[in-house]
Design a protein around this motif. Structure first.
Motif, short mmCIF file in Angstrom:
data_model
loop_
_atom_site.label_atom_id
_atom_site.label_comp_id
_atom_site.label_asym_id
_atom_site.label_seq_id
_atom_site.Cartn_x
_atom_site.Cartn_y
_atom_site.Cartn_z
N LEU A 80 0.84 -1.32 -0.20
CA LEU A 80 0.02 -0.10 -0.06
C LEU A 80 0.84 1.30 -0.13
N LEU A 81 2.21 1.05 0.22
CA LEU A 81 3.22 2.29 0.33
C LEU A 81 4.35 1.90 -0.38
N PHE A 82 5.03 2.67 -0.77
CA PHE A 82 6.39 2.70 -1.22
C PHE A 82 6.61 1.60 -2.34
N CYS A 83 5.43 1.19 -3.13
CA CYS A 83 5.53 0.04 -4.26
C CYS A 83 6.08 -1.22 -3.72
N GLY A 84 5.49 -1.35 -2.25
CA GLY A 84 5.84 -2.72 -1.46
C GLY A 84 7.40 -2.61 -1.14
N GLN A 85 8.00 -1.50 -1.20
CA GLN A 85 9.62 -1.59 -0.63
C GLN A 85 9.51 -1.49 0.83
N VAL A 86 10.36 -2.25 1.62
CA VAL A 86 10.51 -2.20 2.81
C VAL A 86 12.04 -1.98 3.14
N SER A 87 12.57 -0.73 3.66
CA SER A 87 13.94 -0.75 3.93
C SER A 87 14.30 -0.93 5.22
N ASP A 88 15.89 -1.31 5.23
CA ASP A 88 16.18 -1.98 6.68
C ASP A 88 15.74 -0.72 7.67
N ALA A 89 15.95 0.38 7.55
CA ALA A 89 15.52 1.43 8.50
C ALA A 89 14.13 1.23 8.93
N LEU A 90 13.34 0.96 8.06
CA LEU A 90 11.65 0.77 8.33
C LEU A 90 11.66 -0.17 9.17
N ARG A 91 12.42 -1.39 9.03
CA ARG A 91 12.33 -2.48 9.98
C ARG A 91 12.75 -2.54 11.35
N THR A 92 13.45 -1.27 11.33
CA THR A 92 14.40 -1.19 12.65
C THR A 92 13.54 -0.30 13.85
N LYS A 93 13.54 -0.89 15.34
CA LYS A 93 12.55 -0.13 16.16
C LYS A 93 13.30 1.23 16.37
N GLY A 94 12.67 2.14 16.51
CA GLY A 94 13.09 3.32 16.82
C GLY A 94 13.67 4.52 15.94
N LEU A 123 13.60 5.22 1.80
CA LEU A 123 12.33 4.73 0.98
C LEU A 123 12.22 5.83 -0.10
N ASN A 124 11.88 5.24 -1.20
CA ASN A 124 11.68 6.12 -2.67
C ASN A 124 10.14 6.33 -2.27
N SER A 125 9.52 7.42 -2.18
CA SER A 125 8.04 7.90 -2.08
C SER A 125 7.51 8.67 -3.21
N SER A 126 6.66 8.37 -3.45
CA SER A 126 5.76 8.97 -4.38
C SER A 126 5.18 10.15 -3.83
N GLU A 127 4.32 11.17 -4.47
CA GLU A 127 3.72 12.23 -3.50
C GLU A 127 2.40 11.72 -2.85
N ASP A 128 1.89 10.52 -3.41
CA ASP A 128 0.75 9.96 -2.96
C ASP A 128 1.09 9.04 -1.46
N CYS A 130 3.65 10.18 0.37
CA CYS A 130 4.04 11.34 1.37
C CYS A 130 2.55 11.73 1.89
N ILE A 131 1.49 11.87 1.35
CA ILE A 131 0.27 12.19 1.62
C ILE A 131 -0.31 11.26 2.67
N ALA A 132 -0.14 10.00 2.22
CA ALA A 132 -0.65 8.69 3.12
C ALA A 132 0.18 8.95 4.47
N VAL A 133 1.67 9.01 4.48
CA VAL A 133 2.37 8.97 5.66
C VAL A 133 1.70 10.22 6.54
N GLN A 134 1.44 11.42 6.15
CA GLN A 134 1.01 12.34 6.78
C GLN A 134 -0.18 12.21 7.45
N HIS A 135 -0.99 11.52 6.69
CA HIS A 135 -2.51 10.99 7.21
C HIS A 135 -2.39 9.98 8.36
N VAL A 136 -1.54 8.98 8.27
CA VAL A 136 -1.05 8.11 9.29
C VAL A 136 -0.77 9.04 10.66
N CYS A 137 0.46 9.87 10.34
CA CYS A 137 0.86 10.59 11.54
C CYS A 137 -0.42 11.49 11.95
#
Length: 200
Positions: A80-94, A123-128, A130-137
């Motif tokens: 649903l985000l980042f074309c399914g890409q998951v970085s090591d940083a996103l997997r890391t707590k904190g 993470l390579n992010s599209s504008e969509d 970024c908007i989704a991440v803002q919405h989650v926050c």
């Protein structure tokens, strides 16, 4: 400050007593179970005190960033985000912190901040995205403000009713990084206090 006659745990009913609500532990007895999400449970399980301070874990700046990270991680894994890409940083707590939420939710420059923060997380992010991440926050921050407002309104309503007052005029001291630095938290909390308890 509470009138002693309303404090069941202490003998005597003359004078007043300062009450420390310790509301960070609210919910440890299960009363918040209907409101606790799978993300809350994951944060609790990974904490140094599982099963304790559940309300604090739902509202405080110490946990908000991690809550957002877990949500983004799940969304990315589901494609649903980042074309399914998951970085090591996103997997890391904190790695995603509450200060990031504050930057992302700024009225001016929030979208640019979002893009930069996500790039720092690999993470390579599209504008969509970024908007989704803002919405989650926004959702995580808004929930925190709602829960704090409900707890605060409950205490103030109790004081007002115990004093048999139609209105209660008081001052509430608030501290904390989220309250001081989040661009929308103060107004959201104030608005919700009015909604929950007809308070100003």
């Amino acid at each position: 400050m509470e009138e002693m006659r309303h404090v069941d745990l202490v003998e005597g009913d003359e004078g007043r007593m300062c009450i420390n609500t310790e509301w960070g532990a609210f919910g440890d007895d299960g009363v918040l179970d209907d409101f606790i999400t799978s993300f809350d449970r994951e944060i609790d399980a990974a904490s140094i005190n599982p099963g304790k301070q559940l309300f604090e874990k739902m509202v405080s700046g110490m946990y908000m960033g991690e809550l957002v990270r877990l949500i983004l991680l799940k969304m990315a894994k589901k494609g649903l985000l980042f074309c399914g890409q998951v970085s090591d940083a996103l997997r890391t707590k904190g790695t995603f912190q509450t200060k990031h939420i504050c930057l992302i939710e700024q009225y001016k420059g929030g979208l640019e901040n979002t893009k930069e923060i996500l790039e720092d997380l690999g993470l390579n992010s599209s504008e969509d995205d970024c908007i989704a991440v803002q919405h989650v926050c926004t959702i995580v921050s808004f929930r925190s403000a709602n829960l704090v407002a409900a707890a605060l309104a409950a205490i103030l309503t109790r004081i007002r009713e115990n004093k048999k007052l139609k209105t209660l005029r008081t001052t509430v001291g608030v501290d904390g990084t989220v309250y001081r630095t989040h661009p929308q938290y103060v107004s959201s909390l104030s608005e919700k206090c009015k909604t929950h308890g007809d308070l100003v």
